[in-house]
Design a protein around this motif. Structure first.
Motif, PDB file in Angstrom:
ATOM      1  N   GLY A 228      -9.236   9.691  14.378  1.00 47.46           N
ATOM      2  CA  GLY A 228      -9.815   9.530  13.047  1.00 47.46           C
ATOM      3  C   GLY A 228     -11.052   8.673  13.135  1.00 47.46           C
ATOM      4  N   GLY A 229     -11.954   8.880  12.192  1.00 51.92           N
ATOM      5  CA  GLY A 229     -13.191   8.088  12.151  1.00 51.92           C
ATOM      6  C   GLY A 229     -12.899   6.694  11.624  1.00 51.92           C
ATOM      7  N   PRO A 230     -13.964   5.901  11.435  1.00 52.63           N
ATOM      8  CA  PRO A 230     -13.753   4.535  10.965  1.00 52.63           C
ATOM      9  C   PRO A 230     -13.185   4.510   9.541  1.00 52.63           C
ATOM     10  N   GLY A 231     -12.336   3.559   9.294  1.00 50.65           N
ATOM     11  CA  GLY A 231     -11.821   3.360   7.945  1.00 50.65           C
ATOM     12  C   GLY A 231     -10.809   4.387   7.480  1.00 50.65           C
ATOM     13  N   THR A 232     -10.317   5.229   8.375  1.00 52.86           N
ATOM     14  CA  THR A 232      -9.340   6.242   7.952  1.00 52.86           C
ATOM     15  C   THR A 232      -7.921   5.696   8.051  1.00 52.86           C
ATOM     16  N   GLY A 233      -7.794   4.486   8.568  1.00 57.61           N
ATOM     17  CA  GLY A 233      -6.477   3.851   8.588  1.00 57.61           C
ATOM     18  C   GLY A 233      -5.738   3.936   9.912  1.00 57.61           C
ATOM     19  N   LYS A 234      -6.466   4.070  10.999  1.00 54.75           N
ATOM     20  CA  LYS A 234      -5.788   4.138  12.308  1.00 54.75           C
ATOM     21  C   LYS A 234      -4.984   2.859  12.557  1.00 54.75           C
ATOM     22  N   THR A 235      -5.620   1.724  12.312  1.00 55.73           N
ATOM     23  CA  THR A 235      -4.924   0.454  12.548  1.00 55.73           C
ATOM     24  C   THR A 235      -3.742   0.321  11.596  1.00 55.73           C
ATOM     25  N   THR A 236      -3.961   0.712  10.349  1.00 58.64           N
ATOM     26  CA  THR A 236      -2.881   0.641   9.357  1.00 58.64           C
ATOM     27  C   THR A 236      -1.692   1.481   9.822  1.00 58.64           C
ATOM     28  N   VAL A 237      -1.991   2.662  10.369  1.00 64.14           N
ATOM     29  CA  VAL A 237      -0.921   3.556  10.827  1.00 64.14           C
ATOM     30  C   VAL A 237      -0.240   2.985  12.082  1.00 64.14           C
TER      31      VAL A 237
ATOM     32  N   SER B  34     -16.061  -2.424  20.655  1.00 61.49           N
ATOM     33  CA  SER B  34     -16.299  -3.698  19.989  1.00 61.49           C
ATOM     34  C   SER B  34     -16.782  -3.466  18.555  1.00 61.49           C
ATOM     35  N   GLU B  35     -16.607  -4.484  17.747  1.00 67.37           N
ATOM     36  CA  GLU B  35     -17.143  -4.451  16.381  1.00 67.37           C
ATOM     37  C   GLU B  35     -17.877  -5.754  16.130  1.00 67.37           C
ATOM     38  N   PHE B  36     -18.899  -5.728  15.283  1.00 68.41           N
ATOM     39  CA  PHE B  36     -19.666  -6.939  15.002  1.00 68.41           C
ATOM     40  C   PHE B  36     -19.883  -7.022  13.486  1.00 68.41           C
TER      41      PHE B  36
ATOM     42  N   VAL C   2     -10.924   8.811   4.061  1.00 63.21           N
ATOM     43  CA  VAL C   2     -11.482   7.489   4.331  1.00 63.21           C
ATOM     44  C   VAL C   2     -10.997   6.501   3.282  1.00 63.21           C
ATOM     45  N   TYR C   3     -10.408   5.418   3.738  1.00 66.07           N
ATOM     46  CA  TYR C   3      -9.899   4.405   2.809  1.00 66.07           C
ATOM     47  C   TYR C   3     -10.895   3.286   2.585  1.00 66.07           C
ATOM     48  N   ARG C   4     -11.603   2.918   3.626  1.00 66.46           N
ATOM     49  CA  ARG C   4     -12.514   1.789   3.463  1.00 66.46           C
ATOM     50  C   ARG C   4     -13.673   2.153   2.534  1.00 66.46           C
ATOM     51  N   GLN C   5     -13.980   3.419   2.482  1.00 69.69           N
ATOM     52  CA  GLN C   5     -15.071   3.872   1.612  1.00 69.69           C
ATOM     53  C   GLN C   5     -14.765   3.522   0.151  1.00 69.69           C
ATOM     54  N   LYS C   6     -13.448   3.540  -0.124  1.00 68.72           N
ATOM     55  CA  LYS C   6     -13.071   3.256  -1.512  1.00 68.72           C
ATOM     56  C   LYS C   6     -13.432   1.824  -1.877  1.00 68.72           C
ATOM     57  N   GLU C   7     -13.615   1.004  -0.838  1.00 72.19           N
ATOM     58  CA  GLU C   7     -14.025  -0.367  -1.122  1.00 72.19           C
ATOM     59  C   GLU C   7     -15.553  -0.415  -1.254  1.00 72.19           C
ATOM     60  N   GLY C   8     -16.201   0.725  -1.281  1.00 74.31           N
ATOM     61  CA  GLY C   8     -17.647   0.808  -1.510  1.00 74.31           C
ATOM     62  C   GLY C   8     -18.478   0.614  -0.261  1.00 74.31           C
TER      63      GLY C   8
ATOM     64  N   GLU D 129      -1.581  12.306   5.254  1.00 70.81           N
ATOM     65  CA  GLU D 129      -1.860  12.367   6.712  1.00 70.81           C
ATOM     66  C   GLU D 129      -1.262  11.153   7.419  1.00 70.81           C
ATOM     67  N   GLN D 130      -1.363  10.021   6.755  1.00 70.64           N
ATOM     68  CA  GLN D 130      -0.873   8.785   7.383  1.00 70.64           C
ATOM     69  C   GLN D 130       0.644   8.831   7.546  1.00 70.64           C
ATOM     70  N   PHE D 131       1.338   9.331   6.518  1.00 71.93           N
ATOM     71  CA  PHE D 131       2.797   9.450   6.614  1.00 71.93           C
ATOM     72  C   PHE D 131       3.152  10.399   7.760  1.00 71.93           C
TER      73      PHE D 131
ATOM     74  N   LEU E 290       0.858  -1.197   0.000  1.00 73.10           N
ATOM     75  CA  LEU E 290       0.000   0.000   0.000  1.00 73.10           C
ATOM     76  C   LEU E 290       0.886   1.235   0.000  1.00 73.10           C
ATOM     77  N   SER E 291       0.237   2.347  -0.236  1.00 71.72           N
ATOM     78  CA  SER E 291       1.004   3.592  -0.210  1.00 71.72           C
ATOM     79  C   SER E 291       0.324   4.517   0.802  1.00 71.72           C
ATOM     80  N   TYR E 292       1.062   4.908   1.845  1.00 72.16           N
ATOM     81  CA  TYR E 292       0.447   5.742   2.891  1.00 72.16           C
ATOM     82  C   TYR E 292       0.019   7.088   2.326  1.00 72.16           C
ATOM     83  N   GLY E 293      -1.145   7.558   2.747  1.00 68.32           N
ATOM     84  CA  GLY E 293      -1.582   8.891   2.367  1.00 68.32           C
ATOM     85  C   GLY E 293      -0.742   9.928   3.114  1.00 68.32           C
TER      86      GLY E 293
HETATM   87  N1  LIG Z   1      -2.980   4.075   2.555  1.00 65.87           N
HETATM   88  C1  LIG Z   1      -3.832   3.101   2.318  1.00 65.87           C
HETATM   89  N2  LIG Z   1      -3.926   2.552   1.102  1.00 65.87           N
HETATM   90  C2  LIG Z   1      -4.794   1.555   0.842  1.00 65.87           C
HETATM   91  N3  LIG Z   1      -5.640   1.032   1.736  1.00 65.87           N
HETATM   92  C3  LIG Z   1      -5.609   1.544   2.979  1.00 65.87           C
HETATM   93  C4  LIG Z   1      -4.725   2.595   3.346  1.00 65.87           C
HETATM   94  N4  LIG Z   1      -4.930   2.907   4.644  1.00 65.87           N
HETATM   95  C5  LIG Z   1      -5.903   2.076   5.069  1.00 65.87           C
HETATM   96  N5  LIG Z   1      -6.294   1.261   4.078  1.00 65.87           N
HETATM   97  C6  LIG Z   1      -7.318   0.220   4.156  1.00 65.87           C
HETATM   98  O1  LIG Z   1      -8.521   0.815   4.622  1.00 65.87           O
HETATM   99  C7  LIG Z   1      -9.200  -0.069   5.481  1.00 65.87           C
HETATM  100  C8  LIG Z   1      -9.415   0.632   6.815  1.00 65.87           C
HETATM  101  O2  LIG Z   1      -8.177   0.849   7.465  1.00 65.87           O
HETATM  102  P1  LIG Z   1      -7.977   0.608   9.008  1.00 65.87           P
HETATM  103  O3  LIG Z   1      -8.621  -0.645   9.421  1.00 65.87           O
HETATM  104  O4  LIG Z   1      -6.540   0.815   9.283  1.00 65.87           O
HETATM  105  O5  LIG Z   1      -8.806   1.852   9.536  1.00 65.87           O
HETATM  106  P2  LIG Z   1      -9.275   2.187  11.004  1.00 65.87           P
HETATM  107  O6  LIG Z   1      -9.246   3.669  11.123  1.00 65.87           O
HETATM  108  O7  LIG Z   1      -8.471   1.412  11.971  1.00 65.87           O
HETATM  109  O8  LIG Z   1     -10.734   1.680  10.947  1.00 65.87           O
HETATM  110  P3  LIG Z   1     -11.709   1.256  12.112  1.00 65.87           P
HETATM  111  O9  LIG Z   1     -11.663   2.339  13.127  1.00 65.87           O
HETATM  112  O10 LIG Z   1     -13.008   1.173  11.412  1.00 65.87           O
HETATM  113  O11 LIG Z   1     -11.204  -0.060  12.584  1.00 65.87           O
HETATM  114  C9  LIG Z   1      -8.346  -1.317   5.588  1.00 65.87           C
HETATM  115  O12 LIG Z   1      -8.830  -2.269   4.700  1.00 65.87           O
HETATM  116  C10 LIG Z   1      -6.982  -0.839   5.166  1.00 65.87           C
HETATM  117  O13 LIG Z   1      -6.208  -1.859   4.596  1.00 65.87           O
END
Ligand SMILES: Nc1ncnc2c1ncn2[C@@H]1O[C@H](COP(=O)(O)OP(=O)(O)OP(=O)(O)O)[C@@H](O)[C@H]1O
Length: 774
Positions: free
Chosen positions: A358-367, A684-686, A506-512, A340-342, A335-338
């Motif tokens: 950050g809200g859901p899907g913004t990549g907190k866990t990824t970071v 928690s998540e379900f 938001v990254y997860r949004q890109k997955e629809g 903000e993520q970098f 992947l390539s960090y955005g």
């Molecule tokens: N830079 C990136 N490029 C591509 N995909 C990314 C990137 N950052 C995050 N993602 C993807 O987006 C999705 C959400 O990321 P992540 O789980 O890290 O977010 P989160 O903020 O921890 O979400 P949540 O709070 O909902 O758990 C994951 O599938 C992750 O792989």
């Protein structure tokens, strides 16, 4: 001693203790079998099982038990004891025989009859109320007299007090607490000043103190009455999440509490608060009134935060080197960090303490994963705990406030994680092993779901952080604040005292994902009725409060028909009561998912039936058993008393990694979890969330509550209810501001630091006092 004959209206069983079935040493809770000697209850059996909180029941002794019958579905009729007393014959002859028995050394028949002659058939009660009444008894030496009083107090003191307290509807459990604190002076103290009990005994209510005072003819302007009112108002404010309340508000609330019965001026209350401040029972600072534990928690947290931040590491990894390291990680992770993520990774590596939001899907866990990998690469550290000789040498410490959040963190990082309580070594007695004297091992601490951490826990955690540890706090500021007092995450963000990076893309949004889109629309205040259109992972099913149960049942039945596992579905609701409340939904879903079946054990507790196979949620932290508030498990066994060595009914609940055995008295620690409260779902998540939203919930429908609910769903979200209620809810901001002063404390420290910098700059220029003169 109050004689039974004098209280004929009071139901009792006089009985001889045959044997004890169960006794909890710590809580003094016992279940025992007694032989019935006499009773005014409509009961004709020869023996009966009694249960309640007792001090010291002795086999073969006779007692009066006051209480009521309760029918237990498994164990039949039991007598639930509210108060009790040892049977003491109240005929003069009986009393003389009792006092001259082996129980009281040094008292023979002659002395006993002199005592009874002087004090009458109420002798024991009189002695317990006033030991002085034994003075002037011929032949009764001081030593024997003291021993008699002591033995009576030991044998009967507690019962006597229990009986006394039961007049004020104070139960046996509270009586145990009170007796432990005041012993034989309980009654004397209570009659003199019941308000003192509000200060001394946790959970002793102001209203109870007021009722006792009234019956004892105490003045409504008793100085401690106002004081106890102040403490009560403060304790109540803590339940609403406040760390302090402003002085004028406190005065008003105390006035409201007390004034219906007496005329009170603001000055009188403020004066009493001032005295409490001098006695350190409250702390008043800058016009705010605190309970001491909260004042010191907030001050302690700010101090430790400051201590840790002051020990900034000087070493900086050159940007080019970091870019290279991050580039390698991107390659590994594909992947390539955005931007903000970098920035978040870069800042976290170089900051002593940082907040990542950050809200859901913004990549907190990824970071988080990126930060861990980058740190490991810079310092050449292995991420395999097995490569370290001692567990304590592993540099990364990962924790979260709940068991489920800790488990998720473990699943996403692959590293060891724990709850904050376990990390700090909770010893089960409201204390942690770790603290200033024994700090945490490790180099880099990451705490996820930090929005759930209250000021008490934050202080305990930061105390235990050593100077050379780097810290990353992760959370979503738009979620509900902690259940306990404070709003630590948002105060930290507002103060600007420590660096923070907010992820917005938001990254997860890109997955629809419609769920993520909806979450961000709520967050950014642009959610409309259009946003509620059905999508692949989202549907809105319209129904009203009365159709709700049917709607939820249909959703579950349809899902089941499609082969979806019920365990993947979670209903979240804001409140317990109402037609569409948690209690009713749980009853309905239990019938659907885990109905009564021959051979499947079940027990009734209060109004609820628990059955093997039921999904349940833990309601309190029980760190000694490794289960925490919000953990979800399944009932795997129910044992009858004759099936275990403890001789008690037990429910066994299986959580992910452990089984916990609950004796009946601990059944209050869990409830059904087919539907759980949104507050309990934090962290928690379900896979599939079903979220009923109707106008009846209106008091609860707030933006952060709805946001928290919908962000719990991982794959699919089904909202059922009224669109208007939902749209109104997301526009309603929680205006119930929590009174906290962390932000001010930290801002003040920032100002001091700025002044110090200015001063040091000025010193360089060699200023002299003349520079400040005209
Ligand atoms: N830079 C990136 N490029 C591509 N995909 C990314 C990137 N950052 C995050 N993602 C993807 O987006 C999705 C959400 O990321 P992540 O789980 O890290 O977010 P989160 O903020 O921890 O979400 P949540 O709070 O909902 O758990 C994951 O599938 C992750 O792989």
């Amino acid at each position: 001693m109050e004689s039974v004959q004098n209280s004929e209206d009071k139901k009792y069983i006089k009985g001889e203790l045959l044997y004890t079935i169960f006794h909890n040493e710590h809580e003094h809770f016992s279940i025992a079998k007694i032989k019935v000697i006499e009773t005014n209850e409509d009961f004709r059996e020869k023996d009966v099982v009694i249960k309640g909180y007792f001090s010291n029941l002795t086999e073969a002794m006779s007692y009066y038990f006051y209480g009521e019958f309760e029918r237990h579905p498994k164990f039949g009729l039991q007598y639930n004891v509210v108060s009790y007393q040892t049977f003491v014959p109240n005929s003069e002859d009986g009393l003389i025989a009792y006092l001259s028995s082996d129980l009281f050394h040094g008292i023979g028949k002659r002395l006993a009859s002199r005592i009874v002659k002087k004090l009458g058939s109420n002798a024991i009660s009189k002695i317990l109320d006033d030991p002085e009444s034994l003075h002037d008894i011929k032949g009764l030496k001081k030593e024997t007299r003291d021993k008699l009083v002591q033995s009576l107090q030991e044998n009967q003191g507690f019962e006597h007090i229990v009986l006394y307290l039961s007049k004020y509807q104070i139960g046996l459990k509270m009586a145990q607490k009170i007796f432990a604190a005041y012993k034989e002076s309980t009654i004397e103290n209570m009659e003199e000043d019941p308000y003192q009990f509000v200060f001394d005994i946790e959970g002793f209510g102001f209203q109870t103190a007021d009722a006792i005072a009234k019956q004892n003819g105490l003045s409504l302007t008793h100085p401690n009455r106002i004081g106890a009112g102040c403490i009560y108002v403060l304790q109540k404010s803590v339940q609403d999440g406040h760390v302090y309340i402003p002085l004028d508000l406190c005065v008003n609330e105390v006035k409201e509490l007390l004034a219906s019965s007496v005329e009170l001026t603001d000055n009188l209350i403020a004066g009493r608060l001032d005295e409490l401040n001098q006695e350190k029972k409250v702390i008043i600072q800058s016009g705010n009134v605190y309970l001491p534990s909260l004042y010191y928690a907030e001050d302690g947290f700010a101090t430790h935060l400051n201590r840790i931040i002051q020990n900034e590491t000087e070493e900086r990894t050159p940007v080019a080197e970091l870019m290279k390291i991050i580039g390698d990680i991107e390659e590994q992770e594909v992947l390539s960090y955005g931007k903000e993520q970098f920035e978040a990774i870069n800042q976290a590596i170089h900051s002593k303490i940082m907040i990542l939001t950050g809200g859901p899907g913004t990549g907190k866990t990824t970071v988080i994963k990126g930060i861990i990998k980058a740190y490991a690469a810079i310092f050449d550290l292995s991420l395999n705990p097995g490569d370290y000789k001692n567990k304590a040498d592993f540099p990364f410490v990962l924790a979260a406030p709940t068991g489920r959040a800790a488990k998720r963190l473990n699943e996403s990082t692959g590293l060891p994680t724990s709850t904050i309580h376990r990390l700090l070594g909770w010893n089960g007695m409201n204390e942690f092993d770790k603290g200033e004297n024994e700090q945490l091992d490790g180099k880099f601490l990451i705490v996820d779901e930090f929005s759930m951490v209250d000021i008490w826990l934050a202080n305990s955690l930061f105390k235990a952080i050593p100077n050379d540890m780097q810290v990353l706090l992760v959370g979503d500021e738009d979620q509900l604040p902690s259940v306990g007092p404070g709003q630590v995450l948002s105060d930290l963000l507002n103060s600007g005292y420590i660096p923070s990076v907010s992820l917005n893309e938001v990254y997860r949004q890109k997955e629809g994902s419609k769920i993520i889109q909806l979450a961000h629309e709520i967050k950014n205040n642009n959610c409309t009725v259009e946003s509620l259109k059905n999508a692949k992972d989202f549907s809105f099913i319209s129904c009203n409060e009365y159709q709700m149960i049917q709607a939820i049942t249909t959703i579950f039945e349809k899902a089941n028909a499609k082969g979806i596992d019920y365990n993947d579905m979670q209903v979240l609701a804001p409140m317990y009561r109402s037609q569409a409340g948690i209690t009713v939904i749980n009853e309905q879903l239990q019938q659907l998912i885990n109905p009564r079946k021959k051979g499947k054990r079940e027990v009734r507790f209060q109004d609820v039936i628990y059955r093997v196979g039921d999904r349940v949620i833990q309601l309190v932290n029980q760190p000694e058993d490794g289960v925490y508030n919000g953990d979800i498990g399944e009932i795997v066994a129910i044992f009858k008393p004759d099936e275990n060595k403890e001789n008690e009914e037990q429910i066994v609940i299986s959580y992910d990694d452990r089984e916990v055995v609950y004796p009946r008295k601990d059944y209050v620690n869990f409830t059904h979890a087919y539907c759980i409260s949104i507050h309990k779902s934090q962290g928690s998540e379900f896979p599939i969330v079903v979220f009923p939203v109707v106008t009846t919930y209106h008091r609860m429908l707030r933006k952060n509550l709805l946001y928290t609910a919908i962000t719990r769903s991982k794959d699919s979200l089904i909202i059922c209810g009224e669109k208007n209620a939902f749209l109104k809810g997301i526009q309603t901001i929680d205006t119930n501001r929590r009174y906290t002063s962390l932000n001010e404390r930290l801002s003040k420290r920032l100002d001091i630091e700025k002044m110090q910098v200015l001063e040091s700059e000025n010193t360089d220029e060699e200023l002299s006092p003349y520079d400040f003169m005209d």
